[in-house]
Enzyme design. Structure first.
Site, PDB file in Angstrom:
ATOM      1  N   LYS A   1      12.700  -8.009   5.567  1.00  0.00           N
ATOM      2  CA  LYS A   1      11.514  -7.947   6.561  1.00  0.00           C
ATOM      3  C   LYS A   1      11.497  -9.384   7.351  1.00  0.00           C
ATOM      4  CE  LYS A   1       9.072  -4.744   3.540  1.00  0.00           C
ATOM      5  NZ  LYS A   1       9.087  -3.478   4.487  1.00  0.00           N
TER       6      LYS A   1
ATOM      7  N   TRP B   1       3.086  -0.360  -2.853  1.00  0.00           N
ATOM      8  CA  TRP B   1       4.071  -0.983  -3.615  1.00  0.00           C
ATOM      9  C   TRP B   1       3.614  -1.651  -4.612  1.00  0.00           C
ATOM     10  CZ3 TRP B   1       8.804   0.032  -2.470  1.00  0.00           C
ATOM     11  CH2 TRP B   1       9.069   0.754  -1.193  1.00  0.00           C
TER      12      TRP B   1
ATOM     13  N   ASP C   1       4.457 -10.263  -5.118  1.00  0.00           N
ATOM     14  CA  ASP C   1       5.494  -9.798  -4.096  1.00  0.00           C
ATOM     15  C   ASP C   1       5.199 -10.177  -2.624  1.00  0.00           C
ATOM     16  OD1 ASP C   1       7.098  -8.010  -2.335  1.00  0.00           O
ATOM     17  OD2 ASP C   1       6.508  -6.425  -3.305  1.00  0.00           O
TER      18      ASP C   1
END
Lengths: 360, 360
Positions: free
Chosen positions: B195, B101, B171
């Site tokens: 999440k 990511w 992030d």
């Protein structure tokens, strides 16, 4: 629990059956032991949900194989940039201005190329669709853009403009799946789902495959490239899964209503009831040009601001809510989306009759 | 109804109490006569929902007044472009690569300026956080970017890099609200909520006000400008309202758990149970460097692919689901987000003990 009649322009009323099913499945979706909110978007259960949703909207709209159906995020407002970033290969497009949303789309497109106002009804405060019989689309435009149903002003294109082969791009947010359409007349038909289909946060883009290009404008974010989402079947990143699930339920509800011909009949009957009353009323009058009236959004006024405000407040007390008009038109607006039952419009018209008698 | 223990990496388990409340309010939110899905985002009821959500996340994270909290769409993937488009005034940024990511964010940023890989653990298959004691952030970088918790590899920054005053952008999708943090160390802390907080389709961006600039890169879509959303209180266009409502419920649930110190204790206890077992096991072993272990995502392997597959399948039959590891690490992964109860981890460890006895 007592439900109101919700005339909101969006987010808006959803079918009660759909909400009941969603509530029932909230903690355990069909034996998976979890909510759809808790489900991996790569799971078999969710794949079935999104594939069924796509299959059902394809059935409803009779979408041929040479069109992609994409479930995206960001609303129409993100499409305002995404469309030119993906389609403006000659950096030219024609916009038909029929309201604030069309204008916003037009202004955003000016960042990316020459976006021409090909026609406008702004001088009429957008109370009508402009005469398009003489429309001369720029021969080299990449697309012609319309907002097909204008939520604020209560107007709709009953005839699509003749674009002479140039792709037509239409924002259908407020008339999505309200009546049968010939999808092959569109290059892109798109809309936020929060008016007629589901919860805010899902944007459906139906796009002819030849318009999906890898050669987008420089600097176009990956997430704003149609080909990325098309290749990934709308699963390039985590999609707004719960919203898609609700949309899927609404698609099945629409199929149960007889598909788009079935819902069209119901929508025509609902709108006719209100429009006929408005045309006869000595107190209330509709603000949109009769020839361009929307089936979905019906703005009307008494001509007296204080009376309008009193009407809206009194209606709310009777369980007829969100009838206040948009500030740029004033007065009232009744949105009669697919999920608004006939009984809701009957209740509204009865209340208007009573109010008229008392206040004329 | 029978609920499973859902170890999915995301979308992931939510607190059962939250889902129960949502089900109860589905057709009539607190006497409004409608679902939150049907509610105008300009209504008083929804304004209260979004304002309370903001207030509660501010309390949880102790967010000072010089930070904005934005509720957006598009996931982390859209932020990968939005961050450089808004922050890269000198067209330079440093990225620390700790997984796929972070790499995706880095590649996207290269469209907009010089994005330097300042450090990387790719040679270790991202099984650790690189040594940052010698990190020399470019003096003129607009920001330093990290992915604070790496869902796939089960690693986390336990110490933030010393950026020497350059704004840190993190992030935090997979460790959002899992333990107390000092928000003032961040320029931007952001994450998809799917999440640890709510349903996919909401992105929360917490941004220091001086980083919100009107002078974004040319061609930045209106919807991708932080100042537009900040000015409008996240209501520039229709927000993902139902998702925000669920996030708000999770914030209140977290406050009931004792806030972030309370949930941290629970998370530490859950993770310790699994890690201690893994360290003692002769069959299973964790794949992340011990010093960098995540509290949230625990990847582990037996060293035998077939046995891994048998374990995952057998666990699922016992109601322990979504334990398959990401293909780039293989084996298994147990995600122990806030809403995973201690009993779930106990059940997992008991099952692993039994499986180990039978298969060693």
């Amino acid at each position: 629990m007592s439900r109101v009649y919700n005339f909101s322009a969006g987010p808006a009323v959803l079918p009660e059956e759909v909400l009941q099913e969603a509530a029932k499945e909230m903690l355990d979706y069909r034996g998976t032991g979890m909510s759809v909110m808790e489900m991996s978007h790569r799971s078999a259960a969710f794949e079935t949900i999104i594939q069924d949703a796509e299959k059902d909207i394809r059935t409803l709209l009779n979408i041929p194989e040479d069109y992609e159906v994409l479930f995206l995020q960001g609303g129409a407002s993100l499409q305002f940039a995404m469309i030119p970033m993906n389609l403006m290969k000659h950096k030219k497009a024609d916009y038909i201005l029929t309201g604030q949303w069309a204008k916003k789309a037009w202004k955003e497109a000016q960042k990316y190329g020459e976006a021409k106002a090909a026609a406008s009804s702004e001088e009429q405060n957008f109370s009508c669709i402009p005469d398009l019989s003489e429309l001369s689309a720029s021969g080299d435009a990449d697309y012609v853009y319309i907002c097909e149903n204008n939520t604020i002003y209560g107007t709709k294109f009953h005839t699509l403009p003749d674009t002479k082969g140039i792709p037509l791009v239409a924002d259908v947010s407020s008339c999505f799946l309200s009546e049968p359409v010939d999808i092959t007349k569109y290059g892109i038909m798109y809309g936020g789902v929060q008016k007629n289909i589901g919860p805010a946060g899902v944007t459906i883009v139906i796009i002819r495959k030849d318009l999906i290009r890898e050669e987008v404008l420089p600097g176009t974010p990956t997430m704003m490239q149609y080909h990325v989402h098309a290749k990934a079947g709308s699963l390039y990143n985590t999609p707004p899964a719960y919203g898609i699930y609700i949309c899927g339920k609404v698609f099945r509800w629409l199929l149960d209503q007889g598909g788009l011909p079935g819902i069209q009949k119901k929508n025509q009957k609902k709108a006719a009831l209100l429009y006929e009353y408005l045309d006869d009323s000595r107190l209330f009058s509709g603000t949109a040009a009769k020839k361009d009236r929307s089936l979905m959004n019906v703005p009307f006024v008494t001509g007296d601001k204080d009376l309008d405000a009193r009407f809206t407040a009194a209606a709310a007390e009777h369980g007829l809510v969100n009838l206040k008009g948009h500030r740029s038109v004033g007065g009232m607006r009744a949105s009669l989306y697919n999920a608004m039952p006939y009984e809701g419009v009957e209740a509204l018209v009865s209340f208007m009759e009573k109010f008229e008698k008392e206040n004329r």
